[in-house]
Structures are given as structure tokens and as C-alpha cells.
Design an enzyme around this catalytic site. Structure first.
Site, PDB file in Angstrom:
ATOM      1  N   ASN A  37      13.382 -32.566 -29.397  1.00  0.00           N
ATOM      2  CA  ASN A  37      12.583 -31.606 -28.628  1.00  0.00           C
ATOM      3  C   ASN A  37      11.834 -32.220 -27.456  1.00  0.00           C
ATOM      4  OD1 ASN A  37      13.223 -29.154 -29.709  1.00  0.00           O
ATOM      5  ND2 ASN A  37      11.479 -29.054 -31.076  1.00  0.00           N
ATOM      6  N   HIS A  77      -2.039 -20.476 -31.564  1.00  0.00           N
ATOM      7  CA  HIS A  77      -2.297 -19.396 -32.511  1.00  0.00           C
ATOM      8  C   HIS A  77      -2.615 -18.121 -31.743  1.00  0.00           C
ATOM      9  CE1 HIS A  77      -3.000 -22.878 -35.118  1.00  0.00           C
ATOM     10  NE2 HIS A  77      -2.682 -22.074 -36.116  1.00  0.00           N
ATOM     11  N   ALA A 117      -7.625 -35.288 -13.177  1.00  0.00           N
ATOM     12  CA  ALA A 117      -8.080 -35.856 -14.440  1.00  0.00           C
ATOM     13  C   ALA A 117      -8.908 -34.848 -15.223  1.00  0.00           C
ATOM     14  CB  ALA A 117      -8.903 -37.113 -14.176  1.00  0.00           C
ATOM     15  N   THR A 122      -3.603 -24.112 -19.075  1.00  0.00           N
ATOM     16  CA  THR A 122      -3.367 -23.013 -20.005  1.00  0.00           C
ATOM     17  C   THR A 122      -2.430 -21.961 -19.436  1.00  0.00           C
ATOM     18  OG1 THR A 122      -5.271 -21.794 -19.169  1.00  0.00           O
ATOM     19  CG2 THR A 122      -5.653 -23.297 -21.031  1.00  0.00           C
ATOM     20  N   ARG A 137      -7.068 -24.473 -12.605  1.00  0.00           N
ATOM     21  CA  ARG A 137      -6.762 -23.436 -11.609  1.00  0.00           C
ATOM     22  C   ARG A 137      -6.279 -24.145 -10.355  1.00  0.00           C
ATOM     23  NH1 ARG A 137     -10.876 -23.345  -7.923  1.00  0.00           N
ATOM     24  NH2 ARG A 137     -12.819 -24.312  -8.566  1.00  0.00           N
TER      25      ARG A 137
END
Length: 158
Positions: A37, A77, A117, A122, A137
Site C-alpha cells: 500500500n 473516523h 512546517a 485535511t 489552507r
């Protein structure tokens, strides 16, 4: 790294089921959760103390460079049900990650990207971007006149 150390690290990658194209450089204390993977492109350099939680596939393109303590986690999750799931991570060509970057499940990072750094990625990062922060961002566009050469591999290495 010396040639003997490089050979041992490449053997370790092969035993872990990692697909890679030489040259590749992996620092000390590399952790891979599951066998396989993980696909590394040509001229990938991963700093020491990297941890990859590869419950789903991780694909990294050519000319990748990371400082130490990179974390890539393909597990997460659901926020409502707390049910676990995994989603692949895809990283394009000519991506540079600063110290202590974390990339989370389901993220796609385009070509020619710099992650500053301490960033926690996300969501997807488009090509030709500089991104940073928690959560990461887009800070500004990355404007290059030509594609850079990977400095680590223009001297004799592994």
C-alpha cells in the site's frame, strides 16, 4: 547515507512491500503500519522519523522531498457515528513537505506544491500552491519559471 546503509534501507522497503523507483532515500526510524500500500516515484526523499499509516494506498509522485517527522494517515473516523474508515492519499510530482507535516485520509495533493512546517493537511491541495497551517489552507500560488532539479540526487547517492 553510505552505500551499505542505502542498500539496507532499500532492502527494508522491499521487505515491507513498498513499490519504488530508484533513486530513493529514506531516513532513520521509518515506520510503515501495514505491508504494501505504498508507491514511491523516482527521486523520493523521506526524512527521518516518518510514520505512514497505510490502511489504504499511499501514492507519492516523482521528486518528492520531506523533512523529518512526516505523518501520512489513511485512516479516520466518521464524526457522527465514530465508525472507522480508510481513504487513499495521493501526492503529485515535485512536492516538498517541511518538518512535522501531517497528511490525513482521502487527501489529494497536486504537482508543484510546498507544505509549510507543522501543516495538517485535511483537504485537497491544488497544483502550483504553497499551503500551511492547522488545518492547512492555500497561502499563495507557487510560481516557478521552470521545473527544479531535485538537489539530493544530483550527487552520487543510493
Amino acid at each position: 547515507t553510505g552505500s551499505a546503509t542505502g542498500l539496507l534501507r532499500r532492502c527494508h522497503l522491499s521487505l515491507l512491500g513498498v513499490q519504488y523507483t530508484k533513486p530513493v532515500s529514506v531516513g532513520r526510524e521509518f515506520y510503515l503500519r501495514n505491508q504494501g500500500n505504498l508507491n514511491l516515484g523516482c527521486r523520493c526523499a523521506i526524512g527521518s522519523f516518518a510514520k505512514f499509516w497505510n490502511y489504504a494506498s499511499i501514492t507519492i509522485g516523482d521528486d518528492f522531498l520531506s523533512a523529518g517527522c512526516l505523518v501520512i494517515n489513511t485512516a479516520s473516523h466518521d464524526t457522527l457515528s465514530l465508525e472507522s474508515y480508510s481513504a487513499p492519499v495521493s501526492i503529485g510530482n515535485r512536492v516538498w513537505c517541511g518538518q512535522n507535516v501531517t497528511i490525513l485520509a482521502g487527501v489529494t495533493i497536486g504537482d508543484d506544491v510546498i507544505l509549510s512546517a507543522g501543516s495538517v493537511v485535511t483537504m485537497n491541495i491544488p497544483s502550483n500552491s504553497i499551503a500551511g497551517g492547522v488545518p492547512a489552507r492555500i497561502l499563495k500560488p507557487l510560481e516557478r519559471e521552470s521545473k527544479p532539479k531535485h538537489p539530493l540526487f544530483y550527487r552520487k547517492t543510493m
